[in-house]
Design a protein around this motif. Structure first.
Motif, PDB file in Angstrom:
ATOM      1  N   VAL A 262     -34.135 -49.194 -11.094  1.00  0.00           N
ATOM      2  CA  VAL A 262     -33.092 -47.910 -10.884  1.00  0.00           C
ATOM      3  C   VAL A 262     -31.732 -48.395 -11.387  1.00  0.00           C
ATOM      4  CG1 VAL A 262     -31.736 -46.840  -9.036  1.00  0.00           C
ATOM      5  CG2 VAL A 262     -34.197 -47.247  -8.846  1.00  0.00           C
ATOM      6  N   GLY A 263     -31.484 -49.591 -11.854  1.00  0.00           N
ATOM      7  CA  GLY A 263     -30.170 -50.018 -12.128  1.00  0.00           C
ATOM      8  C   GLY A 263     -29.920 -49.824 -13.552  1.00  0.00           C
ATOM      9  N   VAL A 264     -31.104 -49.701 -14.333  1.00  0.00           N
ATOM     10  CA  VAL A 264     -31.137 -49.432 -15.734  1.00  0.00           C
ATOM     11  C   VAL A 264     -30.793 -47.878 -15.795  1.00  0.00           C
ATOM     12  CG1 VAL A 264     -32.506 -49.064 -17.886  1.00  0.00           C
ATOM     13  CG2 VAL A 264     -32.957 -50.914 -16.234  1.00  0.00           C
ATOM     14  N   LEU A 265     -31.317 -47.195 -14.900  1.00  0.00           N
ATOM     15  CA  LEU A 265     -31.159 -45.686 -14.758  1.00  0.00           C
ATOM     16  C   LEU A 265     -29.640 -45.374 -14.568  1.00  0.00           C
ATOM     17  CD1 LEU A 265     -31.933 -42.602 -14.893  1.00  0.00           C
ATOM     18  CD2 LEU A 265     -32.705 -43.051 -12.526  1.00  0.00           C
ATOM     19  N   ILE A 269     -26.769 -43.386 -16.817  1.00  0.00           N
ATOM     20  CA  ILE A 269     -26.258 -41.945 -16.589  1.00  0.00           C
ATOM     21  C   ILE A 269     -24.572 -42.195 -16.129  1.00  0.00           C
ATOM     22  CG2 ILE A 269     -28.441 -40.903 -15.730  1.00  0.00           C
ATOM     23  CD1 ILE A 269     -27.403 -41.048 -12.945  1.00  0.00           C
ATOM     24  N   SER A 270     -24.223 -43.417 -15.555  1.00  0.00           N
ATOM     25  CA  SER A 270     -22.934 -43.649 -15.143  1.00  0.00           C
ATOM     26  C   SER A 270     -21.727 -43.343 -16.109  1.00  0.00           C
ATOM     27  CB  SER A 270     -22.709 -44.957 -14.733  1.00  0.00           C
ATOM     28  OG  SER A 270     -22.966 -45.949 -15.840  1.00  0.00           O
ATOM     29  N   GLY A 271     -22.049 -43.410 -17.423  1.00  0.00           N
ATOM     30  CA  GLY A 271     -21.302 -43.123 -18.456  1.00  0.00           C
ATOM     31  C   GLY A 271     -20.915 -41.732 -18.418  1.00  0.00           C
ATOM     32  N   PHE A 312     -29.035 -48.456  -2.435  1.00  0.00           N
ATOM     33  CA  PHE A 312     -28.039 -49.668  -2.522  1.00  0.00           C
ATOM     34  C   PHE A 312     -27.979 -49.905  -4.006  1.00  0.00           C
ATOM     35  CE2 PHE A 312     -27.633 -53.799  -3.243  1.00  0.00           C
ATOM     36  CZ  PHE A 312     -26.317 -54.324  -2.539  1.00  0.00           C
ATOM     37  N   THR A 313     -28.982 -50.120  -4.629  1.00  0.00           N
ATOM     38  CA  THR A 313     -29.163 -50.461  -5.938  1.00  0.00           C
ATOM     39  C   THR A 313     -28.691 -49.582  -7.059  1.00  0.00           C
ATOM     40  OG1 THR A 313     -31.290 -51.531  -5.457  1.00  0.00           O
ATOM     41  CG2 THR A 313     -30.791 -51.344  -7.748  1.00  0.00           C
ATOM     42  N   PHE A 314     -28.814 -48.348  -6.794  1.00  0.00           N
ATOM     43  CA  PHE A 314     -28.124 -47.222  -7.581  1.00  0.00           C
ATOM     44  C   PHE A 314     -26.388 -47.399  -7.567  1.00  0.00           C
ATOM     45  CE2 PHE A 314     -26.768 -43.104  -8.756  1.00  0.00           C
ATOM     46  CZ  PHE A 314     -27.122 -42.670  -9.910  1.00  0.00           C
ATOM     47  N   GLY A 315     -25.939 -47.353  -6.341  1.00  0.00           N
ATOM     48  CA  GLY A 315     -24.511 -47.448  -6.089  1.00  0.00           C
ATOM     49  C   GLY A 315     -24.051 -48.822  -6.505  1.00  0.00           C
ATOM     50  N   PHE A 316     -24.771 -49.924  -6.308  1.00  0.00           N
ATOM     51  CA  PHE A 316     -24.349 -51.394  -6.786  1.00  0.00           C
ATOM     52  C   PHE A 316     -23.990 -51.423  -8.215  1.00  0.00           C
ATOM     53  CE2 PHE A 316     -25.756 -55.295  -8.971  1.00  0.00           C
ATOM     54  CZ  PHE A 316     -24.898 -56.081  -8.483  1.00  0.00           C
ATOM     55  N   PHE A 317     -25.087 -50.787  -9.113  1.00  0.00           N
ATOM     56  CA  PHE A 317     -24.918 -50.887 -10.529  1.00  0.00           C
ATOM     57  C   PHE A 317     -23.574 -50.224 -11.046  1.00  0.00           C
ATOM     58  CE2 PHE A 317     -29.020 -53.088 -10.587  1.00  0.00           C
ATOM     59  CZ  PHE A 317     -28.916 -54.004 -11.430  1.00  0.00           C
ATOM     60  N   ILE A 318     -23.604 -48.775 -10.428  1.00  0.00           N
ATOM     61  CA  ILE A 318     -22.171 -48.255 -10.862  1.00  0.00           C
ATOM     62  C   ILE A 318     -21.003 -48.982 -10.281  1.00  0.00           C
ATOM     63  CG2 ILE A 318     -20.966 -46.227 -10.290  1.00  0.00           C
ATOM     64  CD1 ILE A 318     -23.573 -44.641  -9.911  1.00  0.00           C
ATOM     65  N   ALA A 319     -21.102 -49.577  -9.304  1.00  0.00           N
ATOM     66  CA  ALA A 319     -19.638 -50.306  -9.106  1.00  0.00           C
ATOM     67  C   ALA A 319     -19.352 -51.372  -9.856  1.00  0.00           C
ATOM     68  CB  ALA A 319     -19.877 -50.775  -7.500  1.00  0.00           C
ATOM     69  N   HIS A 320     -20.471 -52.251  -9.992  1.00  0.00           N
ATOM     70  CA  HIS A 320     -20.321 -53.484 -10.796  1.00  0.00           C
ATOM     71  C   HIS A 320     -20.095 -53.325 -12.211  1.00  0.00           C
ATOM     72  CE1 HIS A 320     -21.209 -57.123 -13.116  1.00  0.00           C
ATOM     73  NE2 HIS A 320     -22.323 -56.422 -13.468  1.00  0.00           N
TER      74      HIS A 320
END
Length: 399
Positions: A262-265, A269-271, A312-320
């Motif tokens: 999910v972190g890769v996804l 998309i975060s960009g 959690f994982t989705f939000g974590f990777f965006i924040a990091h």
């Protein structure tokens, strides 16, 4: 200048090399996370003690990264990275034969030192050798290798532990990492634009202390500390919950770590989301989504725990990704040292958070771990508000 550009054979080889490098590093780093229950039972130690097998590695990695990057400025890039990957792979295999828990911890500490030789240098090599317009693609493949390595190491170790024993998990990851090392050695060209510089401890220390005097950077470092501390502590103990409370086998539990994809996804998309809504809004969103995930994992159901982990994982990777990216924007000089400091705090947070969560686990179980993590993210959110206040007031240095 003969830079490597997208579409050329050299670019494909370099991208392959760093994909293998990222895979090697993060597979070895996180290989013990799914087998913590096995280590607890095999060595007769507490879950808190077992978590040290990851915490000690991230801690020695954090310290060593501050040094290896500067050493590479004096002796070159490629050879240090090859030795780093080769040594870490061999140590990973040897760890499977640790006769005592103490010897396992020593081996894992040495792996942290060995692993530091790659992430502290990789971005410098790419920045020197890849043409600026081709750099984002190469960096993306390297980060993808990091993510897939982190997933693969966890899943392979957990599945092997469930079928044949935890030792086979370590050996399997070590062997695959050796193959990745040889791919890296064969595919990566020697540096063409590296300029040798004298290693000066005094200058290194001064640049590091200058960054720590910048309150904006210090807040970003602390946010990284809290973010990874939350991530590692959550995933350290979710396997205990699923195995002990829901009677799920080790082999099946290991597949939970596929959630990291999910972190890769999220990163992909975060960009676009940042372009549309801005960095501030998306960083707030990332932390809030992660907190929501931590609340959901408290609902006593396998499916709600999985759903909470995904959120959690989705939000974590965006924040990091946004927090780490802001470091380069705030640091006006010695950006490499600023990034190294961020990674130092980031991985130290993994060590502290992962171990501290063990105390809460022993006292209050899954509820205690979750509440600790929620507290970490609320503090992270508060720090970000302070960061924005200081940024608007243009307060850049402590007096």
């Amino acid at each position: 200048m003969d830079y490597i550009e997208r579409g050329t054979k050299s670019y494909k080889q370099t991208a392959l090399a760093f994909f293998a490098a990222g895979f090697n590093t993060f597979a070895i780093l996180y290989v013990v996370q799914p087998i913590l229950p096995d280590l607890t039972e095999y060595y007769g130690v507490t879950p808190t003690a077992a978590s040290l097998s990851l915490s000690v590695t991230t801690f020695t990695l954090a310290i060593s990264m501050l040094i290896f990057g500067s050493i590479s400025e004096a002796v070159g890039r490629k050879n240090i990275m090859i030795v780093s990957m080769l040594t870490a792979s061999i140590l990973c295999i040897l760890t499977a034969f640790s006769p005592t828990f103490g010897s396992l911890i020593v081996m894992r500490a040495l792996q942290g030192v060995a692993l530091a030789g790659l992430p502290s240098i990789a971005m410098a090599y790419l920045g020197e050798e890849i043409h600026p317009r081709s750099l984002p693609g190469a960096m993306g493949l390297y980060i993808s290798g990091n993510a897939l390595g982190a997933v693969f190491g966890r899943v392979l170790a957990g599945v092997a532990a469930g079928l044949w024993g935890w030792q086979f998990g370590l050996i399997g990851v070590g062997v695959v990492s050796l193959i990745a090392t040889f791919i890296f050695w064969y595919a990566l060209s020697p540096s063409k634009h590296f300029v040798k510089r004298e290693f000066n401890v005094k200058d290194l220390f001064k640049s590091l202390t200058d960054h720590l005097k910048n309150p904006l950077l210090l807040i970003l470092f602390l946010m990284g500390f809290l973010l990874l501390g939350t991530n590692v502590s959550l995933y350290n103990y979710v396997s205990f919950v699923l195995i002990e409370d829901f009677n799920i086998s080790q082999t099946i539990v290991s597949w939970v770590y596929m959630i990291f994809l999910v972190g890769v996804l999220s990163s992909m998309i975060s960009g676009n989301l940042v372009y549309r809504y801005g960095k501030v809004m998306m960083l707030y969103t990332g932390i809030i989504v992660a907190v929501a995930g931590l609340i959901i994992v408290l609902i006593p159901s396998v499916w709600t725990i999985v759903a909470g982990l995904i959120l959690f994982t989705f939000g974590f990777f965006i924040a990091h990704s946004l927090t780490s990216g802001w470091v380069g924007n705030i640091a006006h000089s010695n950006k490499a040292q600023a990034s190294s400091l961020y990674l130092f705090f980031y991985y130290t947070g993994s060590s502290v958070g992962g171990t501290l969560a063990g105390v809460f686990w022993m006292q209050s179980g899954w509820l205690g771990v979750s509440l600790m993590n929620i507290s970490f993210l609320i503090l992270c959110l508060t720090l970000f508000m302070v960061f924005l206040y200081l940024l608007r007031r243009r307060i850049w240095y402590f007096k």
